[in-house]
Design a protein around this motif. Sequence first.
Motif, short mmCIF file in Angstrom:
data_model
loop_
_atom_site.label_atom_id
_atom_site.label_comp_id
_atom_site.label_asym_id
_atom_site.label_seq_id
_atom_site.Cartn_x
_atom_site.Cartn_y
_atom_site.Cartn_z
N TYR A 131 32.56 33.16 34.99
CA TYR A 131 31.70 32.78 34.75
C TYR A 131 31.97 32.76 32.77
O TYR A 131 31.47 32.53 32.31
N GLY A 132 32.36 34.16 32.39
CA GLY A 132 32.93 34.46 31.27
C GLY A 132 33.70 33.66 30.53
O GLY A 132 34.15 32.99 29.67
N CYS A 133 35.18 33.34 30.85
CA CYS A 133 35.67 33.11 30.75
C CYS A 133 36.96 32.95 31.66
O CYS A 133 37.28 34.27 32.33
N ASN A 134 37.43 31.57 32.20
CA ASN A 134 38.74 31.60 33.58
C ASN A 134 39.33 32.03 32.84
O ASN A 134 40.22 32.52 34.00
N ALA A 135 40.52 32.64 31.44
CA ALA A 135 41.41 33.06 31.94
C ALA A 135 41.52 34.72 32.46
O ALA A 135 42.63 35.19 32.41
N ALA A 136 40.30 35.18 31.78
CA ALA A 136 39.75 36.42 32.42
C ALA A 136 39.62 36.25 33.85
O ALA A 136 40.55 37.47 34.70
N GLY A 137 39.31 35.49 34.44
CA GLY A 137 38.82 35.60 35.75
C GLY A 137 39.70 35.77 36.94
O GLY A 137 40.05 36.36 37.50
N ILE A 138 41.06 34.74 36.27
CA ILE A 138 42.43 35.04 36.36
C ILE A 138 43.15 35.91 37.03
O ILE A 138 43.64 36.29 37.17
N ILE A 139 42.96 37.17 35.51
CA ILE A 139 43.78 37.86 35.03
C ILE A 139 42.64 39.10 35.75
O ILE A 139 43.58 40.18 36.65
N ALA A 140 41.45 38.63 36.14
CA ALA A 140 40.88 39.67 37.34
C ALA A 140 41.05 39.70 38.83
O ALA A 140 40.73 40.56 39.66
N THR A 183 47.70 31.23 31.40
CA THR A 183 47.53 32.15 32.02
C THR A 183 47.76 32.46 33.39
O THR A 183 48.32 33.00 34.40
N ILE A 184 48.04 30.67 33.79
CA ILE A 184 47.94 30.45 35.95
C ILE A 184 49.47 31.26 35.19
O ILE A 184 49.54 32.17 36.56
N TYR A 185 49.65 30.18 35.12
CA TYR A 185 51.63 30.47 34.77
C TYR A 185 52.48 31.35 34.22
O TYR A 185 52.83 32.32 35.43
N LYS A 186 51.36 32.20 33.71
CA LYS A 186 51.95 34.03 33.76
C LYS A 186 51.72 34.85 34.91
O LYS A 186 52.67 36.33 35.36
N THR A 232 51.20 34.06 37.43
CA THR A 232 51.68 33.58 39.16
C THR A 232 53.46 33.65 39.01
O THR A 232 54.17 33.66 39.97
N LYS A 233 53.87 33.69 37.26
CA LYS A 233 55.03 33.42 37.46
C LYS A 233 55.54 31.48 37.87
O LYS A 233 57.00 31.41 38.84
N SER A 234 54.78 30.71 38.63
CA SER A 234 55.59 29.79 39.62
C SER A 234 54.67 28.86 38.74
O SER A 234 53.89 28.46 38.77
N ILE A 235 55.69 27.63 38.43
CA ILE A 235 55.56 26.28 37.91
C ILE A 235 54.30 25.24 39.14
O ILE A 235 53.78 25.20 39.11
N LYS A 236 55.41 25.63 40.41
CA LYS A 236 54.30 25.39 41.25
C LYS A 236 53.13 25.14 41.36
O LYS A 236 51.80 24.32 41.64
N TRP A 237 52.83 26.38 41.38
CA TRP A 237 51.63 26.54 41.44
C TRP A 237 50.49 26.59 40.35
O TRP A 237 49.66 26.19 40.10
N THR A 238 51.16 26.89 38.84
CA THR A 238 50.38 26.35 37.83
C THR A 238 50.54 24.61 37.80
O THR A 238 48.98 24.56 37.70
N ALA A 239 51.30 24.01 38.47
CA ALA A 239 50.47 22.49 38.32
C ALA A 239 49.52 21.93 39.31
O ALA A 239 48.33 21.21 39.48
N ILE A 240 49.44 22.95 41.07
CA ILE A 240 48.67 22.43 41.90
C ILE A 240 47.37 23.16 41.08
O ILE A 240 46.52 22.46 41.27
N SER A 241 46.98 24.21 40.82
CA SER A 241 46.13 24.76 39.89
C SER A 241 45.29 23.73 39.05
O SER A 241 44.98 23.55 38.83
#
Lengths: 486, 342, 265
Positions: free
Chosen positions: A197-206, A446-449, A451-460
């Motif tokens: 709710y603050g920032c998705n990038a922060a949520g993804i790191i969390a 951030t998702i890419y960093k 998960t380190k996966s292009i597949k999951w980044t693309a899906i997200s």
Amino acid sequence: MKNQVDNIIEKNKITDEEILETANSLRWDLGENLHDSLLESIYQDAAEISEKVVTKVDEKPKFDWDRTLDRLLTSKWTGFPIMLLILTIVFWITISGANVPSALLASFLIDTIHPVLKDVAAYFGTPLWLDGLLIDGIYLAMAWVISVMLPPMAIFFPLFTLLEDFGYLPRVAFNLDSLFKKAGAHGKQALTMAMGYGCNAAGIIATRVIDSPRERLIAIITNNFSLCNGRWPTQILIASLFIGSMVPAALGGLVSATAVVAVALLGIILTFVTSWFLSRTILKGEASTFSLELPPYRPPKILQTLYTSLIDRTIFVLWRAIIFAVPAGAVIWLSANVMIGDQSIGEHIVNFMDPFGLLLGLNGVILFAYIIAIPANEIVIPTILMLTVMILKASGVGEGAGVMFELDDYQIYTELFAAGGWTLLTAINLMLFSLVHNPCSTAIYTIYKETKSIKWTAISTFLPLVMGIAICFFVAQIWRIFIGAG
Amino acid sequence: MIDPVMALLTAGAVCLGAFLMFWPEKGLIARLRWSKDTGKRVLMEDALKHIYNCEEENVTCTFHSLAGALLKEPNQITPIITRLESLGLLTISGQGFQLTSEGKNYALRILRVHRLWERYLAEETGVPETAWHEQAEIKEHIFTEEDANRISRQLGYPRYDPHGDPIPTASGDLPPHRGRLLNNFSEGDIVQVIHIEDEPSDVYAEIIERGIYLGIQIEISKKLKNSIHILVAGKVQTLPVLLSGNITVQPAPEEQKIEEPLQSLSSLKTGEEAEVAGISRACRGAQRRRLMDLGVVPGTVVSMVMTSAGGDPKAYNIRGAMIALREDQAGFIHIQPLKKVN
Amino acid sequence: MTNKLNNCETCPVHQSTYLKKLGVNMDRWDYALALAGNPNTGKSTVFNALTGLRQHTGNWPGKTVTRTEGGFIYQEKRYKIVDLPGTYSLLSTSTDEEVARNFILFGKPDVTVIIMDATRIERNLNLTLQILEITDRIVICLNLIDEARRHQLRIDERKLSKELGVPVIPTSARKGEGIDELLRAIHEVANGLYVCKPHHITSGSKSLKRAVSQLVEKIENRFSGISNARWIALRLLEGDPRIIEAVKKGELDNLYQRIENTETK
């Protein structure tokens, strides 16, 4: 002398390989119980030591505030209603508190400063195209971002931080876990959702607090359904303009707050549905481990909270928005002023996208704005406003191509949107599309960093976009069938 | 403006088309990906595995046993065998086949992936126990050696799979066989389970269903012709020979005593206290480590504090902290009544 | 050599180049500190109290998922301080635990400050005893001591210090109590004025002890003077990939030599 000693040592020296071999051969015999017995022995020592050093002076239990509060916040009957109530109150304070300063800021930055800048530029004889690009494009986009975003953020973040410091978030996770479990996800996803709710990038790191990889991926992919701060202003503005205005002014704030809560709740529902879908298809598996520590409540330090949430979050997020607004402002101005044939590039694009936009119950302006706003969701509303003005220049509303015009209060937005052909359906679908579309570029990175996966980044990235298009499409068609050609 | 009804119908048709394309395993794309070549390689690898198992158990492999294992007609087996021979992976002598050392290495590599993957599923995911073998059967043909090494590293170079089978090391090392079948022990013996055969899967599921796990202790109370009466976790059970023949055990170590019938933490009511007796063997890997890190070790006193609004996770006071655990997790934790102090 | 360092995320060398890129002037410090502890024990609060920074401190476990760094000067020495993610243990395989563990072992901080929650000593001792096995330059900060008093707990910190063989300083970082004493203790351990004799775990099963002692003998022979041979033996027996790699690549050797160098300096 030293050499001799070295030689002797060298001869008896055990090599690294020998150590590893010994360890390997010992491992076949030790079996699988090593970890257990190791921890048992640590705790045995820990118990002995703590017995020696800790004495409890008074065994009589005092009245326990924490437990009483917990019973209220997590009980079957009051737990969920209190959660909704708190959410609504936070949004209501944000919406009703942000109106006035937003209008003030807009009139100051746009009505007062903008003409002054234009005069200064004219005085120095700045070429028209440079003046337009810098002042009408870049400066105005920045001014819009600040006036639209700063007030709601400056109210929402401190309130949210107070809840966080108090220790309420883990209780939310505790309450929601049974739902997450049914969706095949992890209860701590509630925490990362709240951070989102603050920032998705922060949520993804969390999501690092979630141990199991499958559940963590689910949390990452669905974090986008937590409305981030860049999208709150869109929700709040559109809700106030189109939904709040349908009821008497006194109720307007509350009704718009309810509409925003409804969208946020839809986000939570989508989180569950998508988690459920993922854990039955590409991320097959049962919900696994869950453990969550419920910390004691702590009275929040109000002044410090105000300070840190202003510095850490508000200013940080605002700065980011401004940085992204600069190129976006330039793009908008250019697209409005570079002509191909008798139309600007922007008009070509908007006209091209309009049929598809209308099919989704949106319009070409909104779709084009979402493409320009991929770097940051914060600038969606300013971009839509500027593009709407740009398209309408032919009909004589507004000052000139890609230039913002004077604004006194919310009234003008309404007129502007009405002139752009907006209806209630457009507003509702914009709120829905703002909730469900691709994450911003920072979140994608951030998702890419993580998960380190292009597949999951693309899906997200594409899953929410496809879902958003589908939802808007179905809502629009059903609306048109039952309510009329909105 | 497009007619909304038409639009809905078109969209519905597009969705249906996409579903038929992308349906996992049965969709068009999935079928295209599983080409004929893959099928041939899978058959060859399964044949190697079967022959390896025969050699391990000292029985001779025949065309018929191989055909049975691969679910093919015997005449369909011949080309597979010839191909394997021409690759130098096995030699044919009379009725049976022998693996060459290369063939043996190949088989061990497949076993390594299979067992590693089962271990991975057990430790890192919530995939149900009965599905491990089936998923590993697929993965063993897909993973490369590097994939296997990566998984092995991630899991901390495990030695045994969750059924108690040793995992061949990267260089193909295996320890000597341990233990004997449960059927070979006599009445009154107290033994510890060290291996449960995971094939056939329905027999395995039945054993799991009866609460028999690796590491659990069994007392043999009676041996009959077709079944064995055993005492497991305080309960008497009758095991048909069909089941007990798939369980390998060794004499129980002396320091441990037979487990008493125990309650689980999930049976605790609000405000009640108990002492942890242990964590069930069925709780493995990260999950088990996490519980122990939180202080769930034998002797810890726990009390149930409250239930969440959703009903499922309950909060327990464990060594001074309030920890929320899901019901199925709490079910893994065995408790016993508090010992009276003083 | 450089290759090796690039693989090592937490090595100080890598870290300093990283920081230079960010333009933060922290490539020069006299002592490096690591801040470790269970989640939600007020680590970030202690960090803020020491550095004057205002890291946000949320009240939920796992708030700090990434390392944060800060600095301060005490008695004319520059200290760099690294706030590690809060963990219950260092034995499991989660990412945050690995970050914390690797920094304490390979980052070779001059002092590791363990933050313990005074109201839950027994639970916090799990992590503390594990860190005591890894390093022998430790200060324990017994935080939330005011909470403990409120809960009618009396803690004999001198006895605790004697049992653990390291300095124990009661603090209440929220109120700023005990920070001066904590700084003094850090200074003493960093400068070698206080030599820790950390408690090592004594309990354990017979078969485990036998295996460990067999391996410890070999490790001590290979790296003479190593202080945490027992811990490394245990890690090898558990198949810890990072430690196995460290042995293979001779990193332990480097590590050990580095300690020697700093000691003779």
